[in-house]
Design an enzyme around this catalytic site. Structure first.
Site, PDB file in Angstrom:
ATOM      1  N   PRO A  35       6.175  64.306  -7.375  1.00 29.72           N
ATOM      2  CA  PRO A  35       6.863  65.414  -6.982  1.00 29.72           C
ATOM      3  C   PRO A  35       8.476  65.079  -6.973  1.00 29.72           C
ATOM      4  CG  PRO A  35       6.102  64.026  -4.995  1.00 29.72           C
ATOM      5  CD  PRO A  35       5.585  63.543  -6.125  1.00 29.72           C
TER       6      PRO A  35
ATOM      7  N   ARG B 155      19.055  67.129  -9.860  1.00 30.39           N
ATOM      8  CA  ARG B 155      18.562  66.561  -8.681  1.00 30.39           C
ATOM      9  C   ARG B 155      19.411  65.077  -8.527  1.00 30.39           C
ATOM     10  NH1 ARG B 155      13.396  63.290  -7.647  1.00 30.39           N
ATOM     11  NH2 ARG B 155      13.736  62.842  -5.342  1.00 30.39           N
TER      12      ARG B 155
ATOM     13  N   TYR C  99      19.690  59.301  -9.513  1.00 29.20           N
ATOM     14  CA  TYR C  99      18.522  59.470 -10.729  1.00 29.20           C
ATOM     15  C   TYR C  99      18.978  59.628 -12.076  1.00 29.20           C
ATOM     16  CZ  TYR C  99      15.623  59.825  -6.286  1.00 29.20           C
ATOM     17  OH  TYR C  99      15.238  59.810  -4.934  1.00 29.20           O
TER      18      TYR C  99
ATOM     19  N   ASN D 148       5.181  56.942 -11.805  1.00 35.65           N
ATOM     20  CA  ASN D 148       6.280  57.254 -10.824  1.00 35.65           C
ATOM     21  C   ASN D 148       5.753  58.025  -9.817  1.00 35.65           C
ATOM     22  OD1 ASN D 148       8.584  57.652  -9.418  1.00 35.65           O
ATOM     23  ND2 ASN D 148       9.805  57.986 -11.068  1.00 35.65           N
TER      24      ASN D 148
ATOM     25  N   ALA E   6       8.235  60.273  -4.056  1.00 41.21           N
ATOM     26  CA  ALA E   6       7.992  60.309  -2.830  1.00 41.21           C
ATOM     27  C   ALA E   6       6.811  59.950  -2.142  1.00 41.21           C
ATOM     28  CB  ALA E   6       8.576  61.526  -1.985  1.00 41.21           C
TER      29      ALA E   6
ATOM     30  N   GLU F 194       3.758  50.597 -11.788  1.00 37.56           N
ATOM     31  CA  GLU F 194       4.590  51.566 -11.164  1.00 37.56           C
ATOM     32  C   GLU F 194       5.919  51.413 -11.307  1.00 37.56           C
ATOM     33  OE1 GLU F 194       3.651  51.950  -6.954  1.00 37.56           O
ATOM     34  OE2 GLU F 194       5.870  52.107  -6.425  1.00 37.56           O
TER      35      GLU F 194
ATOM     36  N   HIS G 249      10.193  53.217 -11.085  1.00 42.40           N
ATOM     37  CA  HIS G 249      11.061  54.045 -10.307  1.00 42.40           C
ATOM     38  C   HIS G 249      12.495  53.995 -10.902  1.00 42.40           C
ATOM     39  CE1 HIS G 249       8.451  54.483  -6.939  1.00 42.40           C
ATOM     40  NE2 HIS G 249       8.163  53.404  -6.954  1.00 42.40           N
TER      41      HIS G 249
ATOM     42  N   ARG H 176      17.746  51.147  -0.912  1.00 38.16           N
ATOM     43  CA  ARG H 176      18.077  52.477  -0.359  1.00 38.16           C
ATOM     44  C   ARG H 176      17.801  52.662   1.121  1.00 38.16           C
ATOM     45  NH1 ARG H 176      16.160  57.023  -4.273  1.00 38.16           N
ATOM     46  NH2 ARG H 176      17.225  58.130  -2.961  1.00 38.16           N
TER      47      ARG H 176
HETATM   48  C1  DQA Z   1      11.748  57.538  -7.026  1.00 33.45           C
HETATM   49  C2  DQA Z   1      12.169  57.062  -5.732  1.00 33.45           C
HETATM   50  C3  DQA Z   1      11.530  57.823  -4.333  1.00 33.45           C
HETATM   51  O1  DQA Z   1      12.040  57.295  -3.254  1.00 33.45           O
HETATM   52  C4  DQA Z   1      11.992  59.163  -4.452  1.00 33.45           C
HETATM   53  O2  DQA Z   1      11.357  59.927  -3.526  1.00 33.45           O
HETATM   54  C5  DQA Z   1      11.766  59.968  -6.040  1.00 33.45           C
HETATM   55  C6  DQA Z   1      12.220  59.166  -7.087  1.00 33.45           C
HETATM   56  C7  DQA Z   1      12.902  57.000  -8.294  1.00 33.45           C
HETATM   57  O3  DQA Z   1      12.074  57.313  -9.217  1.00 33.45           O
HETATM   58  O4  DQA Z   1      13.616  56.282  -7.751  1.00 33.45           O
HETATM   59  O5  DQA Z   1      11.440  61.364  -5.963  1.00 33.45           O
HETATM   60  O6  DQA Z   1      10.498  57.610  -7.155  1.00 33.45           O
END
Ligand code: DQA
Length: 146
Positions: A11, A19, A24, A75, A78, A99, A101, A108
């Site tokens: 999401p 965003r 990001y 990825n 959330a 996985e 990110h 964080r």
């Molecule tokens: C994320 C990290 C998550 O905590 C966050 O909710 C995201 C992006 C990242 O790629 O850094 O939507 O997955």
């Protein structure tokens, strides 16, 4: 024969570039997709890119991996921190799975420091911005070709 992987995005990742770009980065998801496809070609890996804001659609897509793909990069965004349902679908999958990110979730907020979904994958890459996708492809390629 080329290998096939899918990169699943959770999401709000459709909003990348607009965003919270301080966290990001400025690349849109389409830009990241293009970079991934270029790397995929050089590694003889066909890449399917998928994004959904819907937990059930993500789970259904993970179910397809067993039949149609050689590996998964995900990825979960959330859902990483909340979804036992996605964890269960990852656990049920007998294919290489990584996985990723963009941000370093361990540097964080407290609620981001726990990745429920990473308990169901081979490894986790985080904190390298859009490059986490590139490193994810490198990692999955090692698992697929070994
Ligand atoms: C994320 C990290 C998550 O905590 C966050 O909710 C995201 C992006 C990242 O790629 O850094 O939507 O997955």
């Amino acid at each position: 024969m080329n290998k096939k992987i899918i990169i699943i995005n959770g999401p709000n990742l459709n909003l990348l570039g607009q965003r919270e770009d301080d966290i990001y980065g400025k690349d849109s998801l389409d830009t990241i997709k293009n970079k991934c496809e270029i790397l995929g070609k050089s590694k003889k890996i066909e890449i399917t890119f998928f994004q959904s804001n819907n937990e059930g659609e993500i789970i259904n897509k993970i179910h397809e991996v067993e039949k149609f793909y050689d590996g998964l990069v995900i990825n979960p965004a959330a859902f990483t921190h909340t979804s036992v349902a996605i964890l269960d679908s990852l656990r049920a999958l007998n294919k290489p799975k990584i996985e990723i990110h963009l941000s370093n979730i361990y540097s964080r907020e407290e609620y981001r420091k726990k990745s429920i979904t990473s308990e169901g994958v081979h490894g986790l890459i985080c904190g390298f911005g859009a490059n986490s996708y590139i490193l994810g492809i490198e990692a999955i390629s090692n698992l697929i070709y070994n």
